[in-house]
Motif scaffolding. Structure first.
Motif, PDB file in Angstrom:
ATOM      1  N   PHE A  48     -22.414  -7.532  33.749  1.00 54.49           N
ATOM      2  CA  PHE A  48     -22.848  -7.988  32.428  1.00 54.49           C
ATOM      3  C   PHE A  48     -24.372  -8.144  32.427  1.00 54.49           C
ATOM      4  N   PRO A  49     -25.092  -7.030  32.267  1.00 53.95           N
ATOM      5  CA  PRO A  49     -26.563  -7.096  32.289  1.00 53.95           C
ATOM      6  C   PRO A  49     -27.105  -7.870  31.089  1.00 53.95           C
ATOM      7  N   LYS A  50     -28.380  -8.203  31.150  1.00 52.57           N
ATOM      8  CA  LYS A  50     -28.999  -8.967  30.068  1.00 52.57           C
ATOM      9  C   LYS A  50     -29.082  -8.136  28.789  1.00 52.57           C
ATOM     10  N   VAL A  51     -29.181  -8.875  27.684  1.00 53.96           N
ATOM     11  CA  VAL A  51     -29.249  -8.216  26.377  1.00 53.96           C
ATOM     12  C   VAL A  51     -30.441  -7.269  26.312  1.00 53.96           C
ATOM     13  N   ALA A  64     -31.715  -5.519  28.681  1.00 50.68           N
ATOM     14  CA  ALA A  64     -31.402  -4.286  29.405  1.00 50.68           C
ATOM     15  C   ALA A  64     -30.481  -3.383  28.574  1.00 50.68           C
ATOM     16  N   ILE A  65     -29.517  -4.003  27.875  1.00 54.02           N
ATOM     17  CA  ILE A  65     -28.619  -3.218  27.019  1.00 54.02           C
ATOM     18  C   ILE A  65     -29.396  -2.614  25.853  1.00 54.02           C
ATOM     19  N   GLY A  66     -30.322  -3.406  25.287  1.00 51.29           N
ATOM     20  CA  GLY A  66     -31.151  -2.892  24.194  1.00 51.29           C
ATOM     21  C   GLY A  66     -32.000  -1.720  24.656  1.00 51.29           C
ATOM     22  N   ALA A  67     -32.566  -1.825  25.857  1.00 53.16           N
ATOM     23  CA  ALA A  67     -33.379  -0.730  26.394  1.00 53.16           C
ATOM     24  C   ALA A  67     -32.519   0.510  26.638  1.00 53.16           C
ATOM     25  N   ALA A  68     -31.292   0.301  27.136  1.00 54.33           N
ATOM     26  CA  ALA A  68     -30.375   1.430  27.368  1.00 54.33           C
ATOM     27  C   ALA A  68     -30.024   2.109  26.055  1.00 54.33           C
ATOM     28  N   PHE A  69     -29.825   1.296  25.026  1.00 55.04           N
ATOM     29  CA  PHE A  69     -29.518   1.866  23.712  1.00 55.04           C
ATOM     30  C   PHE A  69     -30.685   2.702  23.195  1.00 55.04           C
TER      31      PHE A  69
END
Length: 220
Positions: A7-10, A12-17
């Motif tokens: 469960f990575p940080k938000v 990190a998910i935003g950057a992946a998106f």
């Protein structure tokens, strides 16, 4: 405490998106190329067979037990045979989605036609409506609340079968995107794919809810 690897940080998910949004959109169009024809085929078959069985008691009594037996076989169990016997993955995927989603609409069509208010049919007789005109102008519209309710369940099931097909055989698609990065252990991308897929499915369901409300406005 949540596992920071799974469960990575938000952020990190935003950057992946941000890094993968174009790839996710291309995968979305691939998923649409599977699910749209599958839903159309499923709907046409369900309406055709459901109308015949709903109108003909003898045919219904003869075929309903057979249809029921096939309906309880999960489409996932047929996936090895579908993948081996179909000429391509696309054909196999469409077959599995159709098989897994047709039943709710089919049974809802049969039930909807069997329970049509007889007053509609009596009025149709006074207007001399028969054959195709009777089916499309009276029977299917009168049964539409039941048919659409069954189709909603079919639509949800189609998403499940779509993700299954893409996770276990495709080289593209929203399900494939999630599976690929989960196998690589890049969970920021995996979560970005899951959130993107959920967002797309919510939009599709909301569009259909609006269409359903419009079609059934006469029942309110």
């Amino acid at each position: 405490m949540a596992n920071s690897f799974l469960f990575p940080k938000v952020e990190a998910i935003g950057a992946a998106f941000a890094q993968n949004w174009q790839l996710m959109i291309s995968n979305m169009f691939f998923s649409f190329s599977l699910i749209i024809p599958a839903i159309a085929i499923s709907l046409l078959i369900a309406l055709a067979i459901g109308t015949l069985l709903g109108l003909n008691k003898r045919l219904r009594d003869a075929l309903h037990p057979i249809i029921y037996i096939f309906s309880v076989i999960p489409a996932i169990l047929l996936s090895p045979f579908a993948l081996l016997l179909s000429p391509s993955f696309t054909v196999a995927s469409i077959f599995l989605i159709v098989y897994g989603t047709i039943w709710s609409t089919l049974f809802a069509t049969i039930t909807g036609i069997m329970t049509i208010d007889k007053r509609y049919l009596d009025k149709a007789k006074t207007l001399n409506l028969t054959g195709i005109k009777l089916v499309f102008r009276v029977i299917l519209p009168a049964a539409s609340p039941s048919i659409i309710a069954g189709f909603v369940n079919s639509l949800r099931s189609s998403f499940v079968m779509l993700v299954f097909a893409e996770m276990y055989g495709a080289q593209q698609g929203m399900g494939f995107f999630v599976k690929k990065y989960a196998e690589f252990g890049i969970y920021a991308n995996t979560w970005a794919g899951v959130i993107f897929m959920a967002f797309i499915l919510v939009i599709i369901m909301q569009i259909f809810e609006n269409i359903k409300t419009h079609l059934l406005r006469w029942t309110i």
